[in-house]
Design a protein around this motif. Structure first.
Motif, PDB file in Angstrom:
ATOM      1  N   LEU A   1       0.837  -1.184   0.000  1.00  0.00           N
ATOM      2  CA  LEU A   1       0.000   0.000   0.000  1.00  0.00           C
ATOM      3  C   LEU A   1       0.876   1.239   0.000  1.00  0.00           C
ATOM      4  N   PRO A   2       0.438   2.278  -0.662  1.00  0.00           N
ATOM      5  CA  PRO A   2       1.248   3.494  -0.709  1.00  0.00           C
ATOM      6  C   PRO A   2       1.334   4.173   0.653  1.00  0.00           C
ATOM      7  N   MET A   3       2.425   4.894   0.829  1.00  0.00           N
ATOM      8  CA  MET A   3       2.609   5.686   2.041  1.00  0.00           C
ATOM      9  C   MET A   3       2.025   7.067   1.760  1.00  0.00           C
ATOM     10  N   VAL A   4       1.116   7.499   2.601  1.00  0.00           N
ATOM     11  CA  VAL A   4       0.455   8.792   2.420  1.00  0.00           C
ATOM     12  C   VAL A   4       0.681   9.628   3.672  1.00  0.00           C
ATOM     13  N   THR A   5       1.211  10.836   3.478  1.00  0.00           N
ATOM     14  CA  THR A   5       1.349  11.769   4.594  1.00  0.00           C
ATOM     15  C   THR A   5       0.679  13.075   4.197  1.00  0.00           C
TER      16      THR A   5
ATOM     17  N   GLU B   1     -17.618  23.267   4.541  1.00  0.00           N
ATOM     18  CA  GLU B   1     -17.114  22.633   5.755  1.00  0.00           C
ATOM     19  C   GLU B   1     -15.590  22.647   5.748  1.00  0.00           C
ATOM     20  N   SER B   2     -15.036  22.838   6.921  1.00  0.00           N
ATOM     21  CA  SER B   2     -13.583  22.794   7.057  1.00  0.00           C
ATOM     22  C   SER B   2     -13.155  21.338   7.188  1.00  0.00           C
ATOM     23  N   ILE B   3     -12.094  20.959   6.497  1.00  0.00           N
ATOM     24  CA  ILE B   3     -11.606  19.584   6.575  1.00  0.00           C
ATOM     25  C   ILE B   3     -10.221  19.582   7.220  1.00  0.00           C
ATOM     26  N   ASP B   4      -9.866  18.443   7.794  1.00  0.00           N
ATOM     27  CA  ASP B   4      -8.550  18.354   8.427  1.00  0.00           C
ATOM     28  C   ASP B   4      -7.673  17.345   7.684  1.00  0.00           C
ATOM     29  N   ALA B   5      -6.420  17.265   8.100  1.00  0.00           N
ATOM     30  CA  ALA B   5      -5.423  16.426   7.421  1.00  0.00           C
ATOM     31  C   ALA B   5      -5.825  14.954   7.425  1.00  0.00           C
ATOM     32  N   GLN B   6      -6.416  14.497   8.511  1.00  0.00           N
ATOM     33  CA  GLN B   6      -6.804  13.083   8.601  1.00  0.00           C
ATOM     34  C   GLN B   6      -7.879  12.737   7.572  1.00  0.00           C
ATOM     35  N   VAL B   7      -8.807  13.650   7.356  1.00  0.00           N
ATOM     36  CA  VAL B   7      -9.865  13.435   6.362  1.00  0.00           C
ATOM     37  C   VAL B   7      -9.253  13.340   4.966  1.00  0.00           C
ATOM     38  N   VAL B   8      -8.294  14.221   4.678  1.00  0.00           N
ATOM     39  CA  VAL B   8      -7.631  14.203   3.374  1.00  0.00           C
ATOM     40  C   VAL B   8      -6.898  12.887   3.192  1.00  0.00           C
ATOM     41  N   LYS B   9      -6.160  12.460   4.204  1.00  0.00           N
ATOM     42  CA  LYS B   9      -5.401  11.201   4.124  1.00  0.00           C
ATOM     43  C   LYS B   9      -6.336  10.024   3.881  1.00  0.00           C
TER      44      LYS B   9
ATOM     45  N   GLU C   1       0.228  17.057   5.699  1.00  0.00           N
ATOM     46  CA  GLU C   1       0.573  18.080   6.679  1.00  0.00           C
ATOM     47  C   GLU C   1      -0.331  19.288   6.467  1.00  0.00           C
ATOM     48  N   THR C   2      -0.768  19.864   7.564  1.00  0.00           N
ATOM     49  CA  THR C   2      -1.612  21.057   7.482  1.00  0.00           C
ATOM     50  C   THR C   2      -0.724  22.283   7.304  1.00  0.00           C
ATOM     51  N   LEU C   3      -1.055  23.069   6.300  1.00  0.00           N
ATOM     52  CA  LEU C   3      -0.354  24.325   6.044  1.00  0.00           C
ATOM     53  C   LEU C   3      -1.251  25.476   6.476  1.00  0.00           C
ATOM     54  N   GLU C   4      -0.738  26.672   6.356  1.00  0.00           N
ATOM     55  CA  GLU C   4      -1.521  27.854   6.733  1.00  0.00           C
ATOM     56  C   GLU C   4      -2.829  27.915   5.957  1.00  0.00           C
ATOM     57  N   ARG C   5      -2.750  27.646   4.657  1.00  0.00           N
ATOM     58  CA  ARG C   5      -3.953  27.670   3.814  1.00  0.00           C
ATOM     59  C   ARG C   5      -4.010  26.415   2.964  1.00  0.00           C
ATOM     60  N   GLY C   6      -4.257  25.284   3.571  1.00  0.00           N
ATOM     61  CA  GLY C   6      -4.393  24.060   2.813  1.00  0.00           C
ATOM     62  C   GLY C   6      -3.566  22.934   3.401  1.00  0.00           C
ATOM     63  N   PHE C   7      -3.122  22.047   2.502  1.00  0.00           N
ATOM     64  CA  PHE C   7      -2.430  20.839   2.929  1.00  0.00           C
ATOM     65  C   PHE C   7      -1.271  20.514   1.998  1.00  0.00           C
ATOM     66  N   LEU C   8      -0.243  19.877   2.555  1.00  0.00           N
ATOM     67  CA  LEU C   8       0.851  19.310   1.771  1.00  0.00           C
ATOM     68  C   LEU C   8       0.624  17.814   1.777  1.00  0.00           C
ATOM     69  N   ILE C   9       0.374  17.247   0.620  1.00  0.00           N
ATOM     70  CA  ILE C   9       0.052  15.825   0.499  1.00  0.00           C
ATOM     71  C   ILE C   9       1.204  15.126  -0.210  1.00  0.00           C
ATOM     72  N   ASN C  10       1.737  14.077   0.418  1.00  0.00           N
ATOM     73  CA  ASN C  10       2.795  13.257  -0.169  1.00  0.00           C
ATOM     74  C   ASN C  10       2.288  11.832  -0.293  1.00  0.00           C
ATOM     75  N   VAL C  11       2.434  11.259  -1.470  1.00  0.00           N
ATOM     76  CA  VAL C  11       2.048   9.870  -1.704  1.00  0.00           C
ATOM     77  C   VAL C  11       3.239   9.178  -2.352  1.00  0.00           C
ATOM     78  N   PHE C  12       3.626   8.030  -1.784  1.00  0.00           N
ATOM     79  CA  PHE C  12       4.720   7.248  -2.357  1.00  0.00           C
ATOM     80  C   PHE C  12       4.308   5.791  -2.405  1.00  0.00           C
ATOM     81  N   SER C  13       4.506   5.166  -3.562  1.00  0.00           N
ATOM     82  CA  SER C  13       4.220   3.751  -3.729  1.00  0.00           C
ATOM     83  C   SER C  13       5.382   3.106  -4.467  1.00  0.00           C
ATOM     84  N   GLU C  14       5.786   1.917  -4.017  1.00  0.00           N
ATOM     85  CA  GLU C  14       6.891   1.194  -4.655  1.00  0.00           C
ATOM     86  C   GLU C  14       6.550   0.813  -6.088  1.00  0.00           C
ATOM     87  N   ARG C  15       5.276   0.632  -6.352  1.00  0.00           N
ATOM     88  CA  ARG C  15       4.885   0.261  -7.713  1.00  0.00           C
ATOM     89  C   ARG C  15       3.956   1.324  -8.280  1.00  0.00           C
ATOM     90  N   ASN C  16       4.027   1.505  -9.562  1.00  0.00           N
ATOM     91  CA  ASN C  16       3.186   2.480 -10.234  1.00  0.00           C
ATOM     92  C   ASN C  16       1.960   1.766 -10.772  1.00  0.00           C
TER      93      ASN C  16
END
Length: 152
Positions: A68-72, A133-141, A74-89
């Protein structure tokens, strides 16, 4: 010691190191380089053999939790930084993630994606203007992971 002498001594040290690393018994420069080239070819073949063994082992096992891909997120001032990494494409992974962003009402402000051998995504998502509605990092993940899981 002159500059020429220092250069010659440095060259001799490098050739000696090369002979030692490649287990060469050659004495002249050209033969040492030929031996080093052969040694590198042998190493390359060993690496290819190991990679092919790992490839057959990896492809024979069923989909596991490790794949399964690794998803992180992070909450930024105005939005989110989303990182997704998977060993396979996986074909369609980028589209599925972007659809998840759209469902959440996130606008992609900046993104970098690599889909060559593995999948890497780094995106900055901002909440849309009409977001009620305001969303948080966990919801995005969770939304990103759900979108990836729904691909299969």
């Amino acid at each position: 010691m002159s500059s020429r002498g220092r250069k010659k001594a440095a060259m001799q040290r490098m050739l000696q190191q090369l002979r030692t690393a490649t287990n060469s018994s050659a004495m002249n420069k050209a033969s040492i380089i030929v031996d080093a080239t052969k040694y590198m070819e042998e190493l390359k073949q060993k690496v290819e053999g190991i990679n092919s063994e790992l490839g057959t082992v990896g492809s024979s096992s069923s989909t596991s939790q490790d794949e399964l891909p690794m998803v992180t997120v992070e909450t930024l001032e105005r939005g989110f930084l989303i990182n997704v990494f998977s060993e396979r494409n996986c074909p369609g992974m980028l589209v599925a993630i972007l659809e998840a962003f759209e469902e959440l009402g996130l606008d992609v402000l900046d993104a970098r994606v690599s889909c060559e051998d593995n999948f890497q995504l780094e995106a900055v998502g901002g909440e849309g203007q009409d977001q009620k509605e305001s969303i948080d990092a966990q919801v995005v993940k969770q939304a990103v992971l759900q979108a990836i899981n729904n691909m299969n």
